[in-house]
Enzyme design. Sequence first.
Site, PDB file in Angstrom:
ATOM      1  N   GLY A 114       1.445   4.307   8.248  1.00  0.00           N
ATOM      2  CA  GLY A 114       1.099   3.249   7.287  1.00  0.00           C
ATOM      3  C   GLY A 114       0.390   3.757   6.041  1.00  0.00           C
ATOM      4  O   GLY A 114      -0.337   3.021   5.399  1.00  0.00           O
ATOM      5  N   LEU A 117       3.719   7.155   3.285  1.00  0.00           N
ATOM      6  CA  LEU A 117       4.652   8.277   3.395  1.00  0.00           C
ATOM      7  C   LEU A 117       5.902   7.906   4.204  1.00  0.00           C
ATOM      8  O   LEU A 117       6.648   8.776   4.654  1.00  0.00           O
ATOM      9  CB  LEU A 117       3.967   9.500   4.017  1.00  0.00           C
ATOM     10  CG  LEU A 117       2.787  10.087   3.240  1.00  0.00           C
ATOM     11  CD1 LEU A 117       2.285  11.355   3.916  1.00  0.00           C
ATOM     12  CD2 LEU A 117       3.169  10.403   1.792  1.00  0.00           C
ATOM     13  N   ALA A 122      10.891   6.438   8.911  1.00  0.00           N
ATOM     14  CA  ALA A 122      11.339   7.655   9.590  1.00  0.00           C
ATOM     15  C   ALA A 122      11.521   7.397  11.090  1.00  0.00           C
ATOM     16  O   ALA A 122      12.491   7.862  11.703  1.00  0.00           O
ATOM     17  CB  ALA A 122      10.345   8.795   9.351  1.00  0.00           C
ATOM     18  N   ASP A 164      12.735   3.267   1.411  1.00  0.00           N
ATOM     19  CA  ASP A 164      12.228   4.195   2.432  1.00  0.00           C
ATOM     20  C   ASP A 164      13.319   4.618   3.411  1.00  0.00           C
ATOM     21  O   ASP A 164      13.458   5.795   3.750  1.00  0.00           O
ATOM     22  CB  ASP A 164      11.121   3.529   3.255  1.00  0.00           C
ATOM     23  CG  ASP A 164       9.832   3.399   2.487  1.00  0.00           C
ATOM     24  OD1 ASP A 164       9.882   3.334   1.263  1.00  0.00           O
ATOM     25  OD2 ASP A 164       8.764   3.362   3.141  1.00  0.00           O
TER      26      ASP A 164
HETATM   27  O1  PMV Z   1       3.824   2.050   1.952  1.00  0.00           O
HETATM   28  P1  PMV Z   1       5.285   2.246   2.139  1.00  0.00           P
HETATM   29  O2  PMV Z   1       5.658   3.694   2.244  1.00  0.00           O
HETATM   30  O3  PMV Z   1       5.864   1.417   3.257  1.00  0.00           O
HETATM   31  O4  PMV Z   1       6.005   1.731   0.791  1.00  0.00           O
HETATM   32  C1  PMV Z   1       5.991   0.384   0.405  1.00  0.00           C
HETATM   33  C2  PMV Z   1       6.752   0.265  -0.882  1.00  0.00           C
HETATM   34  C3  PMV Z   1       6.831  -1.130  -1.481  1.00  0.00           C
HETATM   35  O5  PMV Z   1       7.588  -1.006  -2.685  1.00  0.00           O
HETATM   36  C4  PMV Z   1       5.449  -1.656  -1.830  1.00  0.00           C
HETATM   37  C5  PMV Z   1       7.529  -2.124  -0.546  1.00  0.00           C
HETATM   38  C6  PMV Z   1       8.986  -1.803  -0.310  1.00  0.00           C
HETATM   39  O6  PMV Z   1       9.499  -2.208   0.752  1.00  0.00           O
HETATM   40  O7  PMV Z   1       9.641  -1.217  -1.188  1.00  0.00           O
END
Ligand code: PMV
Length: 337
Positions: A114, A117, A122, A164
Amino acid sequence: MTVCEAPGKVYLFGEHAVVYGEPAVPAAIERRARVTAEPREDDHVRVTAEDLSLDGFTVEYAGGTGERPDIDAPAPLVEAAMGYVDAAVRQARSAADAPDAGFDITVESEIPLGAGLGSSAAVVVAGIDAATRALGEPLDRRELADRAYRAEFEVQDGQASRADTFCSTMGGAVRVEGDDCEPIDAPNLPFVIGFDGGAGDTGELVAGVRELREEHRFAADTVRSIGDIVRAGEELLADAVPEADPSRELLEELGDLMDFNHGLLSALGVSARSLDAMVWAARDAGAHGAKLTGAGGGGCIVALDPGEETPTALSFTQGCEEAFRAELATEGVRAVD
Ligand code: PMV
């Protein structure tokens, strides 16, 4: 027994704005989550996750039902991780047309949970890949990325972009704009990561930006400006030599855009004191640019520096728990023997 491992990622540019249809450029890093899947005789799912919490845990339940198993979770983050594993199992069952398939699953991860990254992506990508392969129904990468996105979307109550999961599946740098996802060429960027030991609540942070954007035109303009930064960054990457060491000039130009991107994310209220402290420590140490990565609120920053000054400075920065260098992971999810 099938083992798959998928990389985490940093956002070079564009988190949050990507939720509203602006482009984003995440890049996969050589820190992986590894999932082992072993089919079972019954329809149960047994999950063992040694290093997702200090204590580790094992839980067996009638899995894939969408209901969170009733575990004595050592931490809310571990409970959340269970949600992702469960969603991955459901996607694998549906992809392989095996609604009653049971698995023994082991999750190991080098990616802080959380923290921006892409740890959950993953785990989901490696989980679906391992479980479908274990059932003899491996997926092509596009379908795997799509199913992983659907799993995240479900767990995050409809607040997830494809960034992601697509990046973790494909590796390298990618460009995401709405449903449109493509790998792009990138040089060997010298990423340095600073981690404050904490995590932000992605759902809350996304909701906060949504509210600001609906209330204020200047916040909506800020989101659009982040999109402009991403487009400028993409042009720089397109002119660079792929998989070569980037020139100092390119690092400076990319770094300026990262600094700008961090400022706009701060304006949207998703930075944190610890993240700002690490960003400034990196800049003071000579990094070419630094920004928070991911949802923010706590977690990680990413800086560009080919030298040792930034990791060293970060390791002495109050609020920084861990500083490390991360290579671009040119290979996405992969099966390992
Ligand atoms: O914190 P992470 O790695 O889950 O990234 C979230 C990225 C956001 O743009 C805030 C939300 C998304 O799903 O794109």
